[in-house]
Design a protein around this motif. Structure first.
Motif, PDB file in Angstrom:
ATOM      1  N   GLY A 287       0.844  -1.192   0.000  1.00  0.00           N
ATOM      2  CA  GLY A 287       0.000   0.000   0.000  1.00  0.00           C
ATOM      3  C   GLY A 287       0.878   1.240   0.000  1.00  0.00           C
ATOM      4  N   PRO A 288       0.288   2.423   0.236  1.00  0.00           N
ATOM      5  CA  PRO A 288       1.044   3.667   0.124  1.00  0.00           C
ATOM      6  C   PRO A 288       2.261   3.698   1.055  1.00  0.00           C
ATOM      7  N   VAL A 289       3.307   4.375   0.597  1.00  0.00           N
ATOM      8  CA  VAL A 289       4.462   4.613   1.469  1.00  0.00           C
ATOM      9  C   VAL A 289       4.020   5.614   2.536  1.00  0.00           C
ATOM     10  N   ALA A 290       4.433   5.372   3.775  1.00  0.00           N
ATOM     11  CA  ALA A 290       4.026   6.247   4.883  1.00  0.00           C
ATOM     12  C   ALA A 290       4.589   7.647   4.676  1.00  0.00           C
ATOM     13  N   PRO A 291       3.837   8.688   5.078  1.00  0.00           N
ATOM     14  CA  PRO A 291       4.351  10.061   4.999  1.00  0.00           C
ATOM     15  C   PRO A 291       5.700  10.160   5.724  1.00  0.00           C
ATOM     16  N   ALA A 292       6.533  11.094   5.283  1.00  0.00           N
ATOM     17  CA  ALA A 292       7.901  11.199   5.811  1.00  0.00           C
ATOM     18  C   ALA A 292       7.926  11.259   7.339  1.00  0.00           C
ATOM     19  N   SER A 293       6.990  12.015   7.932  1.00  0.00           N
ATOM     20  CA  SER A 293       7.029  12.193   9.384  1.00  0.00           C
ATOM     21  C   SER A 293       6.594  10.937  10.138  1.00  0.00           C
ATOM     22  N   TRP A 294       6.053   9.952   9.440  1.00  0.00           N
ATOM     23  CA  TRP A 294       5.627   8.719  10.101  1.00  0.00           C
ATOM     24  C   TRP A 294       6.760   7.696  10.175  1.00  0.00           C
ATOM     25  N   ARG A 295       7.764   7.838   9.312  1.00  0.00           N
ATOM     26  CA  ARG A 295       8.782   6.790   9.178  1.00  0.00           C
ATOM     27  C   ARG A 295       9.677   6.757  10.405  1.00  0.00           C
ATOM     28  N   GLY A 296      10.080   5.543  10.780  1.00  0.00           N
ATOM     29  CA  GLY A 296      10.933   5.379  11.951  1.00  0.00           C
ATOM     30  C   GLY A 296      12.349   5.052  11.562  1.00  0.00           C
ATOM     31  N   GLY A 297      13.058   4.373  12.463  1.00  0.00           N
ATOM     32  CA  GLY A 297      14.488   4.124  12.268  1.00  0.00           C
ATOM     33  C   GLY A 297      14.829   2.723  11.801  1.00  0.00           C
ATOM     34  N   LEU A 298      13.844   1.919  11.422  1.00  0.00           N
ATOM     35  CA  LEU A 298      14.147   0.565  10.943  1.00  0.00           C
ATOM     36  C   LEU A 298      14.632   0.624   9.495  1.00  0.00           C
ATOM     37  N   ILE A 300      13.866  -0.299   6.642  1.00  0.00           N
ATOM     38  CA  ILE A 300      12.827  -0.762   5.714  1.00  0.00           C
ATOM     39  C   ILE A 300      12.127   0.464   5.138  1.00  0.00           C
ATOM     40  N   THR A 301      11.379   0.263   4.063  1.00  0.00           N
ATOM     41  CA  THR A 301      10.483   1.324   3.596  1.00  0.00           C
ATOM     42  C   THR A 301       9.161   1.144   4.341  1.00  0.00           C
ATOM     43  N   TYR A 302       8.748   2.167   5.043  1.00  0.00           N
ATOM     44  CA  TYR A 302       7.523   2.065   5.847  1.00  0.00           C
ATOM     45  C   TYR A 302       6.299   2.235   4.948  1.00  0.00           C
ATOM     46  N   HIS A 303       5.509   1.152   4.818  1.00  0.00           N
ATOM     47  CA  HIS A 303       4.236   1.220   4.093  1.00  0.00           C
ATOM     48  C   HIS A 303       3.088   1.234   5.092  1.00  0.00           C
ATOM     49  N   ILE A 304       1.921   1.689   4.636  1.00  0.00           N
ATOM     50  CA  ILE A 304       0.775   1.770   5.540  1.00  0.00           C
ATOM     51  C   ILE A 304      -0.105   0.518   5.494  1.00  0.00           C
ATOM     52  N   GLY A 305      -0.185  -0.161   4.338  1.00  0.00           N
ATOM     53  CA  GLY A 305      -1.160  -1.229   4.197  1.00  0.00           C
ATOM     54  C   GLY A 305      -2.469  -0.649   3.695  1.00  0.00           C
ATOM     55  N   PRO A 306      -3.637  -1.219   3.942  1.00  0.00           N
ATOM     56  CA  PRO A 306      -3.800  -2.457   4.715  1.00  0.00           C
ATOM     57  C   PRO A 306      -3.285  -3.674   3.941  1.00  0.00           C
ATOM     58  N   GLY A 307      -2.806  -4.678   4.703  1.00  0.00           N
ATOM     59  CA  GLY A 307      -2.301  -5.909   4.120  1.00  0.00           C
ATOM     60  C   GLY A 307      -1.123  -5.664   3.179  1.00  0.00           C
ATOM     61  N   PRO A 308      -0.715  -6.654   2.391  1.00  0.00           N
ATOM     62  CA  PRO A 308      -1.227  -8.033   2.462  1.00  0.00           C
ATOM     63  C   PRO A 308      -0.864  -8.740   3.768  1.00  0.00           C
ATOM     64  N   ALA A 309      -0.100  -8.042   4.622  1.00  0.00           N
ATOM     65  CA  ALA A 309       0.228  -8.649   5.917  1.00  0.00           C
ATOM     66  C   ALA A 309      -1.049  -8.948   6.688  1.00  0.00           C
ATOM     67  N   LYS A 310      -1.136 -10.194   7.155  1.00  0.00           N
ATOM     68  CA  LYS A 310      -2.269 -10.572   8.013  1.00  0.00           C
ATOM     69  C   LYS A 310      -1.712 -11.060   9.339  1.00  0.00           C
ATOM     70  N   VAL A 311      -2.327 -10.659  10.422  1.00  0.00           N
ATOM     71  CA  VAL A 311      -1.823 -11.111  11.723  1.00  0.00           C
ATOM     72  C   VAL A 311      -2.921 -11.762  12.563  1.00  0.00           C
ATOM     73  N   HIS A 312      -2.453 -12.587  13.469  1.00  0.00           N
ATOM     74  CA  HIS A 312      -3.321 -13.270  14.431  1.00  0.00           C
ATOM     75  C   HIS A 312      -2.861 -12.831  15.823  1.00  0.00           C
ATOM     76  N   LEU A 313      -3.773 -12.248  16.581  1.00  0.00           N
ATOM     77  CA  LEU A 313      -3.454 -11.769  17.935  1.00  0.00           C
ATOM     78  C   LEU A 313      -4.391 -12.442  18.917  1.00  0.00           C
ATOM     79  N   LYS A 314      -3.805 -13.167  19.870  1.00  0.00           N
ATOM     80  CA  LYS A 314      -4.642 -13.851  20.863  1.00  0.00           C
ATOM     81  C   LYS A 314      -4.134 -13.526  22.267  1.00  0.00           C
TER      82      LYS A 314
END
Ligand SMILES: [Zn+2]
Length: 731
Positions: A287-298, A300-314
């Motif tokens: 999905g779209p690349v995150a706005p410059a002010s959203w990007r952190g220090g990892l 990677i290129t920070y994308h917003i999604g949604p998906g294709p990443a799917k997660v399971h949280l229990k």
């Protein structure tokens, strides 16, 4: 050599004060006696005690309900007894969730299971205590088992969702991942749920408190890749304290809400993770690349999604009532035993809590020890001192809130002021609180000598303020929430202060397994000089409140502060109006559509409703009336009054802060009753001054804003009537 130099400066510091004007609230003669007492107090403070006590109290994890936490309370009780205090332990029975199941996995497009485990580090044996360490989680997350596409929401605060809306991204039915910081953590799941998300993950980005800031633990103080910040996500802006007993004490037999009905437990499951665990999830987003002010220090290129990443949280928690033990230690006043000066710091921690809260706790204890010692030798405080060590602060200010709810009527009768401390480190004096105490705190800050620079701590703070673009004055900040002063000031109208040094001990240890004695003594305050400075600062304030002939409340600075808040609120409305006008003009001219990159489409901009004018005149008139009254009162010769008049004046002064409450409280949260200061509904710890009016404006609730202007004007009118009474007593 260095020590001798500092001793000389300390002496000069004391000398320069005695040459000054009298201490606020003291006659000339009484000022001299007080300064002598204070010099004696300062001389007896010992950094070694702080060191030894921290080593003992932070040796093992001690969250609410643990055996080690209870041992700490009993041990502290023994100390206070030996210093001449009457002690008791007040226990409440409070709901506390312990994590039973914590599962987070990336299920598509690749697979990854989060380790949720911080590693022990070399040279710090406390981090290797294995099963004794509390697993990382967010307390008062609801139980849940959810699977969905992932969306990156930056800090997950209101402005971030506005940005997402512009990009046409909806989080309904999704799981969001937000960075820590930008707001108090509990706002993130609260807002995500309001926007329709079904799960929330919070991670610490290395840009905020990891390798981007400096070397990571154990080489430096910052967060290594496995560190996880624990913390409460209870909806504290609604009400803090035990979730099952809103507004009343969680005694053994108290009537309790059903857990399903408790409004301060989150609506969706939420889990904190490390950046090691966050990276595979963020990397799998498109999905779209995150706005410059959203990007952190990892890396990677920070994308917003949604998906294709799917997660399971229990997540599943063991929901049990746990005993919260508050230690209350009292030193009876020699002249006014029914007037109490209260001091408090919490003793519970998420893990070892060397910095948060033990660094503040041991400073409080050293202060109490020396005052107890002086009392034994005949220098008893005139008013009663009540020292408190609160339990269950970390999960939601629970110990202090239940205690205040239990004793509210008595406290409103007897308490002169409550002075809070919490974590402490090297740096500048941070002081917040009731602005009627600003003049007194300024005088104290002018006498306490900074251990590194030899100037007063006020001077050092003003210098920092100037360099950072401020006006270079010494002012108290306004209190929002985030520590145990909240039930005192916000709920009960007891004048309060929150004190601590900091700014030169930053790191990434907060609420992780790395907040240990080893970390603290290497990076936060080696030698405990600032621990002693805190004991000194809080001790002098306590002694002045305890011994003053006329209680040191000063209203001129209070008035100019409140006047300033009104100016800010009016300006906010004006700038909202010009923003909307500008935006609507641009929409009409089609500017947004013309500048949009067709390959990165965003939703078409909409016209916004115009901002109406509000009538602030009831407030402006009251502020003007108050100015006249307060100026008259400020001219009175308080020291020249008879003892009877002084006593009457003190009684009236003790109740002044309570006049700033409205019993029906703020809209939608009646537990918060103070009309000048409140934590923000959407900022959490962050303060909103004149909250009723300001938040209605920010939320564009125009009818409510006009109503709240009326409510606040009534509050100020009541305050003016009290000032008239004070004036009457000075005649
Ligand atoms: Zn704390």
């Amino acid at each position: 050599m260095k020590t001798k130099f500092l001793t000389l400066l300390l002496l000069l510091g004391v000398l320069s004060i005695s040459a000054q004007e009298n201490i606020i609230g003291f006659s000339k003669k009484a000022s001299e006696a007080e300064l002598q007492l204070e010099a004696e107090f300062e001389k007896q403070l010992s950094a070694d005690n702080l060191d030894q006590w921290m080593k003992r109290m932070a040796a093992e994890p001690h969250w609410v309900g643990t055996a080690y936490g209870e041992e700490n309370v009993k041990w502290m009780e023994k100390q206070f007894k030996s210093w001449g205090y009457d002690t008791r332990i007040d226990t409440y029975h409070v709901l506390f969730p312990y994590p039973k199941v914590r599962l987070l996995e990336l299920t598509a497009p690749t697979k990854y299971t989060a380790s949720l485990e911080a590693i022990p580090v070399e040279g710090d044996p406390y981090t290797a205590q294995g099963d004794k360490l509390l697993p990382s989680y967010n307390a008062f997350s609801t139980d849940g088992d959810v699977k969905a596409e992932l969306v990156f929401v930056n800090y997950g605060i209101p402005s971030d969702y506005e940005e997402l809306e512009k990009l046409g991204i909806d989080v309904t039915g999704k799981i969001v991942i937000a960075k820590y910081q930008g707001s108090w953590r509990g706002i993130k799941p609260k807002l995500a749920a309001e926007k329709g998300a079904i799960g929330c993950i919070i991670y610490s980005d290395p840009m905020d408190d990891g390798y981007y800031q400096g070397d990571v633990y154990p080489k430096g103080p910052y967060k290594n890749k496995t560190g996880v910040q624990r913390g409460s996500v209870m909806d504290m802006p609604l009400y803090p304290g035990d979730v099952l007993t809103p507004g009343y004490a969680a005694t053994k037999d108290a009537k309790r809400l059903n857990r399903e009905d408790a409004p301060t437990i989150t609506k969706i499951p939420v889990l904190p993770i490390s950046y090691e665990d966050a990276q595979p999830l963020l990397e799998a987003l498109e999905g779209p690349v995150a706005p410059a002010s959203w990007r952190g220090g990892l890396p990677i290129t920070y994308h917003i999604g949604p998906g294709p990443a799917k997660v399971h949280l229990k997540l599943e928690f063991d929901w049990q009532l746990k005993p919260a033990h508050n230690l209350i230690a009292t030193l009876k006043g020699s002249e006014f035993p029914d007037q109490w000066v209260m001091r408090g710091n919490h003793h519970d921690a998420w893990v070892h809590g060397a910095s948060d809260p033990i660094s503040g706790m041991v400073a409080l204890m050293e202060e109490a020890r020396v005052i107890g010692n002086l009392a034994k030798k005949g220098q008893k405080p005139k008013r009663t001192l009540v020292y408190c060590a609160w339990d269950a602060e970390e999960p939601g200010l629970i110990g202090s809130t239940e205690w205040v709810e239990d004793h509210r009527a008595e406290l409103q009768q007897k308490v002169v002021a409550y002075i809070n401390t919490d974590g402490n480190s090297r740096g500048y004096l941070g002081a917040g609180g009731s602005h009627s105490l600003q003049a007194m705190v300024t005088q104290v800050a002018n006498t306490v000598v900074d251990p590194q620079k030899g100037v007063s701590v006020a001077e050092r703070r003003m210098a920092t303020n100037t360099v950072r673009g401020g006006d270079g004055s010494f002012k108290l900040s306004a209190l929002g929430s985030g520590s145990d002063y909240t039930p005192f000031i916000q709920h009960s109208g007891i004048a309060s202060l929150n004190l601590g040094y900091g700014g030169e001990g930053s790191g990434g240890e907060y609420h992780t397994i790395y907040d240990t004695y080893t970390h603290y003594t290497r990076f936060k305050d080696p030698g405990f000089q600032y621990g002693v400075a805190l004991a000194n600062t809080a001790g002098l304030i306590t002694l002045r409140l305890a011994n003053a002939e006329v209680l040191p409340f000063e209203l001129t600075q209070w008035h100019s502060t409140v006047d300033g808040y009104l100016g800010e609120v009016m300006k906010t409305l004006e700038s909202m109006r010009s923003e909307v006008e500008k935006h609507n003009k641009l929409v009409q001219k089609d500017v947004y559509q013309l500048t949009m990159d067709p390959k990165k489409p965003v939703a078409p901009a909409k016209m916004e409703a115009e901002i109406p004018y509000l009538d602030f005149s009831p407030l402006q008139n009251m502020i003007a009336d108050l100015k006249k009254s307060i100026d008259t009162y400020a001219k009175a010769d308080l020291m020249g009054l008879s003892a009877t008049k002084k006593a009457q004046l003190n009684q009236a002064l003790m109740g002044m802060e309570q006049v700033l409450l409205q019993d029906k409280g703020l809209p939608r949260r009646d537990w918060f009753k103070h009309q000048i200061y409140a934590p923000g509904f959407y900022t959490g710890y962050g303060v909103k001054t004149l909250p009723g009016v300001r938040e209605a404006i920010e939320q564009k609730e125009w009818k409510e804003a006009q109503e709240q202007i009326g409510v606040l004007a009534t509050t100020l009118k009541n305050f003016d009537a009290e000032v008239q009474k004070l004036i009457g007593l000075t005649k």
